[in-house]
Motif scaffolding. Structure first.
Motif, PDB file in Angstrom:
ATOM      1  N   MET A   1       3.436   4.943   2.515  1.00 37.08           N
ATOM      2  CA  MET A   1       2.833   3.592   2.222  1.00 37.08           C
ATOM      3  C   MET A   1       2.793   3.569   0.815  1.00 37.08           C
ATOM      4  SD  MET A   1       0.215   3.466   5.463  1.00 37.08           S
ATOM      5  CE  MET A   1      -0.153   4.980   5.821  1.00 37.08           C
ATOM      6  N   LYS A   2       2.852   2.203   0.550  1.00 40.45           N
ATOM      7  CA  LYS A   2       2.845   1.777  -0.818  1.00 40.45           C
ATOM      8  C   LYS A   2       1.752   0.790  -1.088  1.00 40.45           C
ATOM      9  CE  LYS A   2       7.813   2.340  -1.400  1.00 40.45           C
ATOM     10  NZ  LYS A   2       9.319   1.864  -1.766  1.00 40.45           N
ATOM     11  N   LYS A   3       0.895   0.944  -1.996  1.00 38.92           N
ATOM     12  CA  LYS A   3      -0.213   0.197  -2.422  1.00 38.92           C
ATOM     13  C   LYS A   3       0.527  -0.747  -3.076  1.00 38.92           C
ATOM     14  CE  LYS A   3      -4.814   0.595  -3.541  1.00 38.92           C
ATOM     15  NZ  LYS A   3      -5.977   1.250  -3.332  1.00 38.92           N
ATOM     16  N   LYS A   4      -0.100  -2.229  -3.176  1.00 40.10           N
ATOM     17  CA  LYS A   4       0.231  -3.245  -3.880  1.00 40.10           C
ATOM     18  C   LYS A   4       1.523  -3.946  -3.123  1.00 40.10           C
ATOM     19  CE  LYS A   4      -1.770  -1.793  -8.131  1.00 40.10           C
ATOM     20  NZ  LYS A   4      -1.861  -2.388  -9.499  1.00 40.10           N
ATOM     21  N   LYS A   5       1.830  -3.601  -1.860  1.00 42.48           N
ATOM     22  CA  LYS A   5       2.863  -4.109  -1.080  1.00 42.48           C
ATOM     23  C   LYS A   5       2.138  -4.188   0.245  1.00 42.48           C
ATOM     24  CE  LYS A   5       7.332  -3.114  -3.015  1.00 42.48           C
ATOM     25  NZ  LYS A   5       8.410  -3.541  -2.450  1.00 42.48           N
ATOM     26  N   VAL A   6       2.629  -5.271   0.851  1.00 41.55           N
ATOM     27  CA  VAL A   6       2.529  -5.266   2.424  1.00 41.55           C
ATOM     28  C   VAL A   6       3.245  -4.291   3.128  1.00 41.55           C
ATOM     29  CG1 VAL A   6       2.626  -6.632   4.506  1.00 41.55           C
ATOM     30  CG2 VAL A   6       1.992  -7.800   2.184  1.00 41.55           C
ATOM     31  N   ASN A   7       2.526  -3.632   3.859  1.00 43.79           N
ATOM     32  CA  ASN A   7       3.385  -2.271   4.560  1.00 43.79           C
ATOM     33  C   ASN A   7       3.108  -2.830   6.084  1.00 43.79           C
ATOM     34  OD1 ASN A   7       3.625   0.315   3.028  1.00 43.79           O
ATOM     35  ND2 ASN A   7       1.755  -0.775   2.197  1.00 43.79           N
ATOM     36  N   LEU A   8       4.397  -2.450   6.654  1.00 44.27           N
ATOM     37  CA  LEU A   8       4.635  -2.743   8.036  1.00 44.27           C
ATOM     38  C   LEU A   8       4.757  -1.482   8.777  1.00 44.27           C
ATOM     39  CD1 LEU A   8       4.772  -4.871  10.503  1.00 44.27           C
ATOM     40  CD2 LEU A   8       6.986  -5.289  10.105  1.00 44.27           C
ATOM     41  N   LEU A  37       8.702  -6.584   1.548  1.00 45.19           N
ATOM     42  CA  LEU A  37       7.920  -5.852   2.708  1.00 45.19           C
ATOM     43  C   LEU A  37       8.447  -4.258   2.676  1.00 45.19           C
ATOM     44  CD1 LEU A  37       6.018  -6.132   5.292  1.00 45.19           C
ATOM     45  CD2 LEU A  37       8.237  -6.348   6.538  1.00 45.19           C
ATOM     46  N   ASN A  38       7.350  -3.499   2.847  1.00 42.42           N
ATOM     47  CA  ASN A  38       7.648  -2.045   2.952  1.00 42.42           C
ATOM     48  C   ASN A  38       7.637  -1.594   4.336  1.00 42.42           C
ATOM     49  OD1 ASN A  38       8.098   0.590   2.274  1.00 42.42           O
ATOM     50  ND2 ASN A  38       6.055   1.093   2.380  1.00 42.42           N
ATOM     51  N   LEU A  39       8.703  -1.364   5.093  1.00 48.41           N
ATOM     52  CA  LEU A  39       8.834  -1.228   6.398  1.00 48.41           C
ATOM     53  C   LEU A  39       9.048   0.295   6.649  1.00 48.41           C
ATOM     54  CD1 LEU A  39       9.384  -2.221   9.546  1.00 48.41           C
ATOM     55  CD2 LEU A  39      11.842  -2.192   8.879  1.00 48.41           C
ATOM     56  N   ILE A  40       8.103   0.643   7.585  1.00 55.55           N
ATOM     57  CA  ILE A  40       8.000   2.245   8.023  1.00 55.55           C
ATOM     58  C   ILE A  40       8.029   1.883   9.554  1.00 55.55           C
ATOM     59  CG2 ILE A  40       6.496   4.212   8.076  1.00 55.55           C
ATOM     60  CD1 ILE A  40       5.188   2.804   5.662  1.00 55.55           C
ATOM     61  N   PRO A  66      19.764   1.060   9.580  1.00 56.95           N
ATOM     62  CA  PRO A  66      19.631   0.129   8.027  1.00 56.95           C
ATOM     63  C   PRO A  66      18.055   0.592   7.331  1.00 56.95           C
ATOM     64  CG  PRO A  66      18.937  -1.167  10.068  1.00 56.95           C
ATOM     65  CD  PRO A  66      19.458   0.204  10.728  1.00 56.95           C
ATOM     66  N   PHE A  67      17.286   1.326   8.017  1.00 54.88           N
ATOM     67  CA  PHE A  67      16.143   1.842   7.520  1.00 54.88           C
ATOM     68  C   PHE A  67      15.754   3.306   7.914  1.00 54.88           C
ATOM     69  CE2 PHE A  67      15.543  -1.482  10.532  1.00 54.88           C
ATOM     70  CZ  PHE A  67      15.042  -0.835  11.696  1.00 54.88           C
ATOM     71  N   ASP A  68      14.814   3.859   7.112  1.00 53.36           N
ATOM     72  CA  ASP A  68      14.491   5.339   7.208  1.00 53.36           C
ATOM     73  C   ASP A  68      13.598   5.137   8.685  1.00 53.36           C
ATOM     74  OD1 ASP A  68      15.649   6.329   5.271  1.00 53.36           O
ATOM     75  OD2 ASP A  68      13.872   6.155   4.102  1.00 53.36           O
ATOM     76  N   ILE A  69      13.808   6.067   9.803  1.00 56.68           N
ATOM     77  CA  ILE A  69      13.016   6.358  10.974  1.00 56.68           C
ATOM     78  C   ILE A  69      12.386   7.656  10.834  1.00 56.68           C
ATOM     79  CG2 ILE A  69      13.142   6.508  13.354  1.00 56.68           C
ATOM     80  CD1 ILE A  69      15.434   4.949  13.370  1.00 56.68           C
ATOM     81  N   TYR A  70      10.759   7.666  10.923  1.00 56.47           N
ATOM     82  CA  TYR A  70      10.141   8.857  10.774  1.00 56.47           C
ATOM     83  C   TYR A  70       9.681   9.240  12.248  1.00 56.47           C
ATOM     84  CZ  TYR A  70       9.887   7.547   5.997  1.00 56.47           C
ATOM     85  OH  TYR A  70      10.136   7.123   4.619  1.00 56.47           O
ATOM     86  N   ILE A  71       9.474  10.612  12.498  1.00 56.46           N
ATOM     87  CA  ILE A  71       9.169  10.961  13.701  1.00 56.46           C
ATOM     88  C   ILE A  71       7.650  11.403  13.825  1.00 56.46           C
ATOM     89  CG2 ILE A  71       9.716  12.711  15.554  1.00 56.46           C
ATOM     90  CD1 ILE A  71      12.655  12.568  14.655  1.00 56.46           C
ATOM     91  N   TRP A  89       2.925  -2.909  16.239  1.00 59.08           N
ATOM     92  CA  TRP A  89       3.015  -3.322  14.870  1.00 59.08           C
ATOM     93  C   TRP A  89       1.874  -3.118  14.351  1.00 59.08           C
ATOM     94  CZ3 TRP A  89       8.121  -4.832  13.795  1.00 59.08           C
ATOM     95  CH2 TRP A  89       8.925  -5.332  14.695  1.00 59.08           C
ATOM     96  N   ILE A  90       1.588  -2.399  13.195  1.00 58.95           N
ATOM     97  CA  ILE A  90       0.629  -2.472  12.327  1.00 58.95           C
ATOM     98  C   ILE A  90       0.864  -2.997  10.877  1.00 58.95           C
ATOM     99  CG2 ILE A  90      -1.142  -0.836  11.001  1.00 58.95           C
ATOM    100  CD1 ILE A  90      -1.541  -0.748  14.162  1.00 58.95           C
ATOM    101  N   VAL A  91       0.106  -3.839  10.238  1.00 57.66           N
ATOM    102  CA  VAL A  91       0.131  -4.466   9.201  1.00 57.66           C
ATOM    103  C   VAL A  91      -0.876  -4.131   8.373  1.00 57.66           C
ATOM    104  CG1 VAL A  91       0.229  -6.803   7.755  1.00 57.66           C
ATOM    105  CG2 VAL A  91       1.286  -6.411  10.085  1.00 57.66           C
ATOM    106  N   LEU A  92      -0.484  -3.493   7.143  1.00 62.21           N
ATOM    107  CA  LEU A  92      -1.604  -3.297   6.223  1.00 62.21           C
ATOM    108  C   LEU A  92      -1.532  -3.966   4.934  1.00 62.21           C
ATOM    109  CD1 LEU A  92      -1.065   0.878   6.430  1.00 62.21           C
ATOM    110  CD2 LEU A  92      -2.791  -0.734   7.658  1.00 62.21           C
ATOM    111  N   ASP A  93      -2.561  -4.685   4.464  1.00 61.46           N
ATOM    112  CA  ASP A  93      -2.371  -5.477   3.386  1.00 61.46           C
ATOM    113  C   ASP A  93      -2.023  -4.711   2.197  1.00 61.46           C
ATOM    114  OD1 ASP A  93      -4.729  -4.243   2.359  1.00 61.46           O
ATOM    115  OD2 ASP A  93      -6.023  -6.108   2.992  1.00 61.46           O
ATOM    116  N   GLN A  94      -2.036  -5.280   0.899  1.00 60.13           N
ATOM    117  CA  GLN A  94      -1.656  -4.831  -0.491  1.00 60.13           C
ATOM    118  C   GLN A  94      -2.378  -3.599  -0.904  1.00 60.13           C
ATOM    119  OE1 GLN A  94      -1.813  -8.041   0.548  1.00 60.13           O
ATOM    120  NE2 GLN A  94      -0.062  -8.890  -0.519  1.00 60.13           N
TER     121      GLN A  94
END
Length: 122
Positions: A1-8, A37-40, A66-71, A89-94
């Motif tokens: 997760m990245k602070k100062k970015k919206v994480n999805l 957007l930082n997509l996880i 097209p994106f990393d997939i974590y298990i 879906w979980i949306v985390l703010d900045q």
């Protein structure tokens, strides 16, 4: 997760048709609509499920993602966020605070997710 970015965070499972047929393609669309957007993407195993990387990538016609997939092998992250099912879906703010938690892949949940992300744009 990245602070100062919206994480999805997208919790999904390969056996979930709503996940593979709607949520994964929608997640890809969102990365195009919201390039900041930082997509996880997190594949969650339930019970005694185990999936190989190849089985997870099998849902993609190119056999690559097209994106990393974590298990999430024991659904620990899934349970931490109190997910209701897949897709979730979980949306985390900045500040990495929980902004929205949205279950589902249908139009109503997609619209709610889109508007949540739109409201967090800088």
């Amino acid at each position: 997760m990245k602070k100062k970015k919206v994480n999805l965070l997208l919790f999904y499972n390969t056996y979930c048709l709503g996940c593979t047929g709607r949520a994964i393609p929608f997640a890809y669309e969102l990365t195009r609509d919201f390039p900041e957007l930082n997509l996880i993407v997190i594949h969650t195993n339930f019970g005694n499920q185990t999936f190989t990387e190849n089985e997870i990538l099998d849902i993609f016609t190119t056999k690559t993602s097209p994106f990393d997939i974590y298990i999430d092998p024991d659904a620990e992250a899934y349970n931490h966020f109190k997910c209701e099912g897949t897709p979730h879906w979980i949306v985390l703010d900045q500040n990495l605070d929980l902004y929205r938690s949205i279950f589902g892949s249908q139009d109503q949940s997609q619209n709610r997710l889109f508007y949540a992300l739109e409201s967090l744009k800088n």
